[in-house]
Motif scaffolding. Structure first.
Motif, PDB file in Angstrom:
ATOM      1  N   THR A  21      75.965  31.697  -3.061  1.00 24.95           N
ATOM      2  CA  THR A  21      74.528  31.461  -3.154  1.00 24.95           C
ATOM      3  C   THR A  21      74.186  30.221  -3.977  1.00 24.95           C
ATOM      4  OG1 THR A  21      74.300  32.902  -5.081  1.00 24.95           O
ATOM      5  CG2 THR A  21      74.021  33.926  -2.906  1.00 24.95           C
ATOM      6  N   SER A  22      75.162  29.392  -4.268  1.00 22.39           N
ATOM      7  CA  SER A  22      74.912  28.172  -5.042  1.00 22.39           C
ATOM      8  C   SER A  22      74.177  27.151  -4.176  1.00 22.39           C
ATOM      9  CB  SER A  22      76.233  27.577  -5.540  1.00 22.39           C
ATOM     10  OG  SER A  22      75.997  26.291  -6.095  1.00 22.39           O
ATOM     11  N   THR A  23      72.871  27.071  -4.372  1.00 26.62           N
ATOM     12  CA  THR A  23      72.072  26.142  -3.571  1.00 26.62           C
ATOM     13  C   THR A  23      72.546  24.697  -3.713  1.00 26.62           C
ATOM     14  OG1 THR A  23      70.169  27.632  -3.667  1.00 26.62           O
ATOM     15  CG2 THR A  23      69.726  25.341  -3.094  1.00 26.62           C
ATOM     16  N   PRO A  24      72.856  24.203  -4.921  1.00 28.42           N
ATOM     17  CA  PRO A  24      73.353  22.822  -5.015  1.00 28.42           C
ATOM     18  C   PRO A  24      74.641  22.595  -4.211  1.00 28.42           C
ATOM     19  CG  PRO A  24      72.668  23.582  -7.172  1.00 28.42           C
ATOM     20  CD  PRO A  24      72.639  24.789  -6.259  1.00 28.42           C
ATOM     21  N   ASP A  41      76.305  21.053  11.832  1.00 28.89           N
ATOM     22  CA  ASP A  41      76.856  21.820  10.712  1.00 28.89           C
ATOM     23  C   ASP A  41      76.037  21.583   9.446  1.00 28.89           C
ATOM     24  OD1 ASP A  41      78.937  22.898  12.268  1.00 28.89           O
ATOM     25  OD2 ASP A  41      80.227  21.179  11.860  1.00 28.89           O
ATOM     26  N   ALA A  42      75.584  20.351   9.262  1.00 28.28           N
ATOM     27  CA  ALA A  42      74.746  20.031   8.103  1.00 28.28           C
ATOM     28  C   ALA A  42      73.436  20.810   8.171  1.00 28.28           C
ATOM     29  CB  ALA A  42      74.477  18.532   8.037  1.00 28.28           C
ATOM     30  N   VAL A  43      72.819  20.847   9.339  1.00 28.17           N
ATOM     31  CA  VAL A  43      71.565  21.588   9.509  1.00 28.17           C
ATOM     32  C   VAL A  43      71.783  23.067   9.186  1.00 28.17           C
ATOM     33  CG1 VAL A  43      69.893  22.403  11.233  1.00 28.17           C
ATOM     34  CG2 VAL A  43      70.472  19.967  11.101  1.00 28.17           C
ATOM     35  N   THR A  44      72.905  23.609   9.613  1.00 25.64           N
ATOM     36  CA  THR A  44      73.217  24.998   9.294  1.00 25.64           C
ATOM     37  C   THR A  44      73.269  25.201   7.782  1.00 25.64           C
ATOM     38  OG1 THR A  44      74.419  25.306  11.369  1.00 25.64           O
ATOM     39  CG2 THR A  44      74.932  26.838   9.583  1.00 25.64           C
ATOM     40  N   CYS A  45      73.913  24.280   7.068  1.00 31.53           N
ATOM     41  CA  CYS A  45      73.963  24.372   5.607  1.00 31.53           C
ATOM     42  C   CYS A  45      72.573  24.269   5.002  1.00 31.53           C
ATOM     43  CB  CYS A  45      74.856  23.272   5.032  1.00 31.53           C
ATOM     44  SG  CYS A  45      76.612  23.591   5.195  1.00 31.53           S
ATOM     45  N   TYR A  46      71.801  23.319   5.455  1.00 36.08           N
ATOM     46  CA  TYR A  46      70.465  23.142   4.902  1.00 36.08           C
ATOM     47  C   TYR A  46      69.585  24.358   5.175  1.00 36.08           C
ATOM     48  CZ  TYR A  46      71.851  18.218   4.453  1.00 36.08           C
ATOM     49  OH  TYR A  46      72.491  17.053   4.147  1.00 36.08           O
ATOM     50  N   ARG A  47      69.710  24.965   6.349  1.00 38.50           N
ATOM     51  CA  ARG A  47      68.951  26.185   6.650  1.00 38.50           C
ATOM     52  C   ARG A  47      69.372  27.308   5.694  1.00 38.50           C
ATOM     53  NH1 ARG A  47      65.967  25.829  11.349  1.00 38.50           N
ATOM     54  NH2 ARG A  47      66.712  24.353  12.915  1.00 38.50           N
ATOM     55  N   ARG A  48      70.658  27.377   5.424  1.00 38.18           N
ATOM     56  CA  ARG A  48      71.171  28.380   4.480  1.00 38.18           C
ATOM     57  C   ARG A  48      70.608  28.132   3.079  1.00 38.18           C
ATOM     58  NH1 ARG A  48      77.562  28.935   3.066  1.00 38.18           N
ATOM     59  NH2 ARG A  48      77.354  30.326   1.274  1.00 38.18           N
ATOM     60  N   ALA A  49      70.552  26.866   2.687  1.00 38.52           N
ATOM     61  CA  ALA A  49      70.007  26.521   1.369  1.00 38.52           C
ATOM     62  C   ALA A  49      68.539  26.925   1.274  1.00 38.52           C
ATOM     63  CB  ALA A  49      70.168  25.029   1.102  1.00 38.52           C
ATOM     64  N   VAL A  50      67.784  26.661   2.325  1.00 40.09           N
ATOM     65  CA  VAL A  50      66.365  27.028   2.331  1.00 40.09           C
ATOM     66  C   VAL A  50      66.213  28.552   2.311  1.00 40.09           C
ATOM     67  CG1 VAL A  50      64.241  26.974   3.703  1.00 40.09           C
ATOM     68  CG2 VAL A  50      65.574  24.883   3.385  1.00 40.09           C
ATOM     69  N   ALA A  51      67.071  29.253   3.032  1.00 39.04           N
ATOM     70  CA  ALA A  51      67.010  30.720   3.026  1.00 39.04           C
ATOM     71  C   ALA A  51      67.339  31.269   1.641  1.00 39.04           C
ATOM     72  CB  ALA A  51      67.964  31.286   4.071  1.00 39.04           C
ATOM     73  N   THR A  52      68.264  30.615   0.954  1.00 40.14           N
ATOM     74  CA  THR A  52      68.670  31.051  -0.383  1.00 40.14           C
ATOM     75  C   THR A  52      67.614  30.715  -1.426  1.00 40.14           C
ATOM     76  OG1 THR A  52      70.997  30.772   0.209  1.00 40.14           O
ATOM     77  CG2 THR A  52      70.493  30.845  -2.126  1.00 40.14           C
ATOM     78  N   SER A  53      67.029  29.517  -1.288  1.00 37.66           N
ATOM     79  CA  SER A  53      66.030  29.040  -2.259  1.00 37.66           C
ATOM     80  C   SER A  53      64.854  28.426  -1.511  1.00 37.66           C
ATOM     81  CB  SER A  53      66.659  27.999  -3.190  1.00 37.66           C
ATOM     82  OG  SER A  53      67.726  28.547  -3.906  1.00 37.66           O
ATOM     83  N   PRO A  54      63.935  29.251  -1.013  1.00 30.88           N
ATOM     84  CA  PRO A  54      62.854  28.774  -0.148  1.00 30.88           C
ATOM     85  C   PRO A  54      61.943  27.716  -0.765  1.00 30.88           C
ATOM     86  CG  PRO A  54      62.931  31.175  -0.166  1.00 30.88           C
ATOM     87  CD  PRO A  54      63.896  30.699  -1.199  1.00 30.88           C
ATOM     88  N   GLN A  55      61.858  27.664  -2.077  1.00 28.03           N
ATOM     89  CA  GLN A  55      60.973  26.693  -2.730  1.00 28.03           C
ATOM     90  C   GLN A  55      61.710  25.431  -3.183  1.00 28.03           C
ATOM     91  OE1 GLN A  55      57.663  27.264  -2.703  1.00 28.03           O
ATOM     92  NE2 GLN A  55      58.214  29.106  -1.579  1.00 28.03           N
ATOM     93  N   ASP A  56      62.995  25.322  -2.871  1.00 27.77           N
ATOM     94  CA  ASP A  56      63.783  24.171  -3.317  1.00 27.77           C
ATOM     95  C   ASP A  56      63.401  22.935  -2.497  1.00 27.77           C
ATOM     96  OD1 ASP A  56      66.046  22.232  -3.429  1.00 27.77           O
ATOM     97  OD2 ASP A  56      66.916  23.777  -4.716  1.00 27.77           O
ATOM     98  N   SER A  57      62.761  21.980  -3.149  1.00 30.52           N
ATOM     99  CA  SER A  57      62.263  20.798  -2.435  1.00 30.52           C
ATOM    100  C   SER A  57      63.402  19.938  -1.896  1.00 30.52           C
ATOM    101  CB  SER A  57      61.350  19.969  -3.340  1.00 30.52           C
ATOM    102  OG  SER A  57      62.046  19.523  -4.487  1.00 30.52           O
TER     103      SER A  57
END
Length: 70
Positions: A21-24, A41-57
């Motif tokens: 769950t490490s967003t960074p 694959d990058a988009v998949t990671c970014y979607r995961r990051a947004v799902a993990t931290s929805p407010q992360d700009s």
């Protein structure tokens, strides 16, 4: 690891093995994949990051930027 996107991606993957769950780390892996031309694959990671931290700009910006290149 500056400029060595293959090694960076592997390092981020290793971090994510320990802390999925490490967003960074998710964003960093996405950035490395994007630089390697693996946009989907990058988009998949970014979607995961947004799902993990929805407010992360940074995650939101990275996802939007990657989607605009498709």
């Amino acid at each position: 690891l500056a400029g060595d996107h293959v090694a960076a991606e592997a390092a981020y993957a290793s971090v994510l093995d320990r802390d999925p769950t490490s967003t960074p780390a998710i964003i960093g892996r996405g950035d490395s994949l994007f630089q390697l031309g693996r946009t989907e694959d990058a988009v998949t990671c970014y979607r995961r990051a947004v799902a993990t931290s929805p407010q992360d700009s940074v995650a939101l910006f990275a996802l939007g930027s990657a989607l605009m290149t498709q």
